[in-house]
Scaffold this active site. Sequence first.
Site, PDB file in Angstrom:
ATOM      1  N   CYS A   1      -1.956 -10.420  -1.865  1.00 38.98           N
ATOM      2  CA  CYS A   1      -3.419 -10.418  -1.932  1.00 38.98           C
ATOM      3  C   CYS A   1      -3.863 -11.146  -3.200  1.00 38.98           C
ATOM      4  O   CYS A   1      -3.427 -10.803  -4.298  1.00 38.98           O
ATOM      5  CB  CYS A   1      -3.920  -8.980  -1.939  1.00 38.98           C
ATOM      6  SG  CYS A   1      -5.589  -8.804  -2.584  1.00 38.98           S
ATOM      7  N   GLU A   2      -4.737 -12.153  -3.037  1.00 36.32           N
ATOM      8  CA  GLU A   2      -5.139 -12.946  -4.205  1.00 36.32           C
ATOM      9  C   GLU A   2      -6.144 -12.212  -5.092  1.00 36.32           C
ATOM     10  O   GLU A   2      -6.431 -12.646  -6.196  1.00 36.32           O
ATOM     11  CB  GLU A   2      -5.706 -14.294  -3.783  1.00 36.32           C
ATOM     12  CG  GLU A   2      -7.081 -14.255  -3.144  1.00 36.32           C
ATOM     13  CD  GLU A   2      -7.562 -15.649  -2.738  1.00 36.32           C
ATOM     14  OE1 GLU A   2      -6.720 -16.556  -2.585  1.00 36.32           O
ATOM     15  OE2 GLU A   2      -8.786 -15.811  -2.560  1.00 36.32           O
ATOM     16  N   HIS A   3      -6.688 -11.117  -4.599  1.00 38.61           N
ATOM     17  CA  HIS A   3      -7.656 -10.370  -5.406  1.00 38.61           C
ATOM     18  C   HIS A   3      -7.001  -9.332  -6.294  1.00 38.61           C
ATOM     19  O   HIS A   3      -7.565  -8.938  -7.309  1.00 38.61           O
ATOM     20  CB  HIS A   3      -8.687  -9.695  -4.494  1.00 38.61           C
ATOM     21  CG  HIS A   3      -9.462 -10.677  -3.669  1.00 38.61           C
ATOM     22  ND1 HIS A   3      -9.540 -10.611  -2.312  1.00 38.61           N
ATOM     23  CD2 HIS A   3     -10.160 -11.772  -4.048  1.00 38.61           C
ATOM     24  CE1 HIS A   3     -10.273 -11.616  -1.865  1.00 38.61           C
ATOM     25  NE2 HIS A   3     -10.649 -12.344  -2.893  1.00 38.61           N
ATOM     26  N   HIS A   4      -5.831  -8.844  -5.885  1.00 39.20           N
ATOM     27  CA  HIS A   4      -5.162  -7.795  -6.672  1.00 39.20           C
ATOM     28  C   HIS A   4      -3.711  -8.129  -7.007  1.00 39.20           C
ATOM     29  O   HIS A   4      -3.060  -7.373  -7.716  1.00 39.20           O
ATOM     30  CB  HIS A   4      -5.205  -6.465  -5.909  1.00 39.20           C
ATOM     31  CG  HIS A   4      -6.601  -5.985  -5.632  1.00 39.20           C
ATOM     32  ND1 HIS A   4      -7.238  -6.202  -4.428  1.00 39.20           N
ATOM     33  CD2 HIS A   4      -7.481  -5.340  -6.417  1.00 39.20           C
ATOM     34  CE1 HIS A   4      -8.459  -5.682  -4.484  1.00 39.20           C
ATOM     35  NE2 HIS A   4      -8.638  -5.163  -5.681  1.00 39.20           N
TER      36      HIS A   4
ATOM     37  N   GLN B   1      -6.168 -12.621   4.100  1.00 40.51           N
ATOM     38  CA  GLN B   1      -5.543 -12.689   5.418  1.00 40.51           C
ATOM     39  C   GLN B   1      -6.252 -13.651   6.372  1.00 40.51           C
ATOM     40  O   GLN B   1      -5.609 -14.345   7.164  1.00 40.51           O
ATOM     41  CB  GLN B   1      -5.482 -11.272   6.009  1.00 40.51           C
ATOM     42  CG  GLN B   1      -4.633 -11.200   7.273  1.00 40.51           C
ATOM     43  CD  GLN B   1      -4.468  -9.782   7.770  1.00 40.51           C
ATOM     44  OE1 GLN B   1      -4.323  -8.858   6.987  1.00 40.51           O
ATOM     45  NE2 GLN B   1      -4.493  -9.610   9.085  1.00 40.51           N
TER      46      GLN B   1
ATOM     47  N   HIS C   1      -2.213  -3.969   3.643  1.00 32.78           N
ATOM     48  CA  HIS C   1      -2.492  -4.471   2.289  1.00 32.78           C
ATOM     49  C   HIS C   1      -2.217  -3.349   1.304  1.00 32.78           C
ATOM     50  O   HIS C   1      -2.861  -2.295   1.377  1.00 32.78           O
ATOM     51  CB  HIS C   1      -3.962  -4.888   2.183  1.00 32.78           C
ATOM     52  CG  HIS C   1      -4.297  -6.084   3.012  1.00 32.78           C
ATOM     53  ND1 HIS C   1      -4.892  -7.202   2.492  1.00 32.78           N
ATOM     54  CD2 HIS C   1      -4.100  -6.347   4.335  1.00 32.78           C
ATOM     55  CE1 HIS C   1      -5.059  -8.099   3.454  1.00 32.78           C
ATOM     56  NE2 HIS C   1      -4.591  -7.601   4.581  1.00 32.78           N
TER      57      HIS C   1
ATOM     58  N   CYS D   1      -3.024  -3.161  -1.645  1.00 29.99           N
ATOM     59  CA  CYS D   1      -4.191  -2.871  -2.491  1.00 29.99           C
ATOM     60  C   CYS D   1      -5.139  -1.899  -1.818  1.00 29.99           C
ATOM     61  O   CYS D   1      -5.976  -1.285  -2.470  1.00 29.99           O
ATOM     62  CB  CYS D   1      -4.916  -4.160  -2.868  1.00 29.99           C
ATOM     63  SG  CYS D   1      -5.396  -5.151  -1.468  1.00 29.99           S
TER      64      CYS D   1
HETATM   65 ZN   LIG Z   1      -6.480  -6.840  -2.478  1.00 30.56          ZN
END
Ligand SMILES: [Zn+2]
Length: 243
Positions: A133-136, A174, A202, A204
């Site tokens: 995941c590029e956010h976490h 995704q 995910h 996260c």
């Molecule tokens: Zn995430």
Amino acid sequence: MKVNGFLKTETAKPKVNGNHSLQNIDYPAHDMIGDNHVATSLETPMRKDAFLLSDEQKMLIIEDKFRDIMNVLGLDLTDDSLNGTPHRVAKMFVKEIFSGLNPENKPKISVFENKFKYGEMLVEKNINLNSTCEHHFLPIVGKAHVAYVASGQVVGLSKINRVVDYFARRPQVQERLTVQIANELKRILKTEDVAVIIDAKHLCVSSRGIQDEGSSTITAEYGGVFKDQRRKEEFLKYLSLNV
Ligand SMILES: [Zn+2]
């Protein structure tokens, strides 16, 4: 080796007002984008100078920065169990889990003429998918299912897995991953008749934030004949998915 001077992006830093207590940090709006897992573009956002540094130079810098992170967390890097971690993480980022950022690592896929004139859909299901995941920067783990109807060209089945793996080895969301895989297969197979479904967990979502361990996320991209309800249902029937 002198490799400093790159990577001086200041845009993502939160503003700190006065002393460094958490209450005074003014978090920017993109923190909210991240927690809602919204992507901003179909292409993986990359800097123009992304490949001026060699893999080896990147690993040295990341090792250094990751050592700083561990130090800030208060970990004792003289401990035998921890002292190799910055190097391991740097190597894992550049050579393994983010190796799909580098176009040089894109699999070279050769196509064959469809000699059998097989005109039905071909489904490759349950392809292992490991992404991040590029956010976490936490794992996305699941399965990809791919179908296509050959226009005249076919590929070896394992080549589909390699395309999935290449785009998965990036910081991802995704939805973007699903479309990137579909677009690459359309390009290779010279047809719009490609469908991709990803069903993934995910970490996260399961291990932090809402901590929902049971949920998974399903995304789909239907091109060409797969926009037709009958074809779509046929594909889903092969997968035995209730979506
Ligand atoms: Zn995430």
